[in-house]
Design a protein around this motif. Sequence first.
Motif, PDB file in Angstrom:
ATOM      1  N   ASP A  32      -0.586 -11.849  11.204  1.00 63.26           N
ATOM      2  CA  ASP A  32       0.101 -10.842  10.413  1.00 63.26           C
ATOM      3  C   ASP A  32       1.154 -11.504   9.544  1.00 63.26           C
ATOM      4  O   ASP A  32       2.142 -12.018  10.042  1.00 63.26           O
ATOM      5  N   ALA A  92      -6.165  -6.066  18.612  1.00 65.53           N
ATOM      6  CA  ALA A  92      -5.900  -6.377  17.207  1.00 65.53           C
ATOM      7  C   ALA A  92      -7.146  -6.925  16.521  1.00 65.53           C
ATOM      8  O   ALA A  92      -7.453  -6.568  15.379  1.00 65.53           O
ATOM      9  N   ASP A  96      -9.207  -5.174  13.415  1.00 68.18           N
ATOM     10  CA  ASP A  96      -9.546  -5.888  12.188  1.00 68.18           C
ATOM     11  C   ASP A  96     -11.038  -5.790  11.902  1.00 68.18           C
ATOM     12  O   ASP A  96     -11.465  -5.602  10.752  1.00 68.18           O
ATOM     13  N   GLU A 207      -3.418  -4.128   7.153  1.00 65.50           N
ATOM     14  CA  GLU A 207      -2.211  -4.271   7.974  1.00 65.50           C
ATOM     15  C   GLU A 207      -0.963  -4.281   7.093  1.00 65.50           C
ATOM     16  O   GLU A 207       0.051  -3.658   7.416  1.00 65.50           O
ATOM     17  N   ARG A 234      -3.904   4.586   9.986  1.00 65.36           N
ATOM     18  CA  ARG A 234      -4.879   3.678  10.605  1.00 65.36           C
ATOM     19  C   ARG A 234      -6.267   4.314  10.646  1.00 65.36           C
ATOM     20  O   ARG A 234      -7.268   3.665  10.343  1.00 65.36           O
TER      21      ARG A 234
END
Length: 288
Positions: A32, A92, A96, A207, A234
């Motif tokens: 990130d 995570a 993605d 993100e 999201r």
Amino acid sequence: MEQGRARETTAPVAPAPQASEGVRVPEQARTDACEPVRGEHTHGERPAPPRGRTRTGTGSGPGSGSGSAAGGRTGDPGHSVRRHSVRGQILAALRDALVGGELVPGEVYSAPVLAERFGVSATPVREAMQQLALEGAVETVPNRGFRVTRRTPGEIAELAEVRALLEVPVMLRLARTVPAERWAEIRPLAEATHASAALGDRAAYAECDRAFHRALLSLSGNQHLVAVADDVHRRSQWPPAGAPAVRRADLIAHAAEHLALLDALGAGDLPLVQSLVRAHFTGERNSA
């Protein structure tokens, strides 16, 4: 991902459908660049210390159901911390993969097969998939795994409408009350969305896009609003079934709207703020 046959403890599992080869293991997943990494669903534990390659289990093999994860013995005070850290990394990476289209809508993915790919036990993968099921991204298929939810363009449009209902009134209020220097502090986040868009990295862009909108809404001081809006955001980022790949030019154009919105907010131009925010969501489709 190779075809495989996941084995559960109670019944044999049908062969998993062919999945994308591009699902990335945690250490290959995007770092990130938008803001400090925040652990998700870790119940407040400290991050695990660096341990080299993340692995779980003690030789029992993926999906054995032994419950050991990230090393350590069950009952070790650090065991829960490490297990949740691994689960957070897997979650995570899976998020993605959803945004990037690597987890294909309608396909079924088994936790043990994904676990082998990630080099971990099945437990943190299954826990991460269960969290995604709570969010509506996947659905449980008994004795097989988890099917990626098929989204329709209509559902994406409905989510965009919800986002507009949440964010437009807040942005208008903030445009009247927040001093210009505060908007300047957020500009690096807008520039980060542009940088990730220029790379054509959809997952990184998603993100950074959410980080930018969280920062804007945080100025309201209403953290419940921030959390609700971020969850809707999201969900809006998951591509519908059969959606074409998002072009780099589309991401760049969408990122440019962030900079234009900041300029309008700093100038206190309420009509332009309202127009930009509504157009941002309406033209968003699968770009953010």
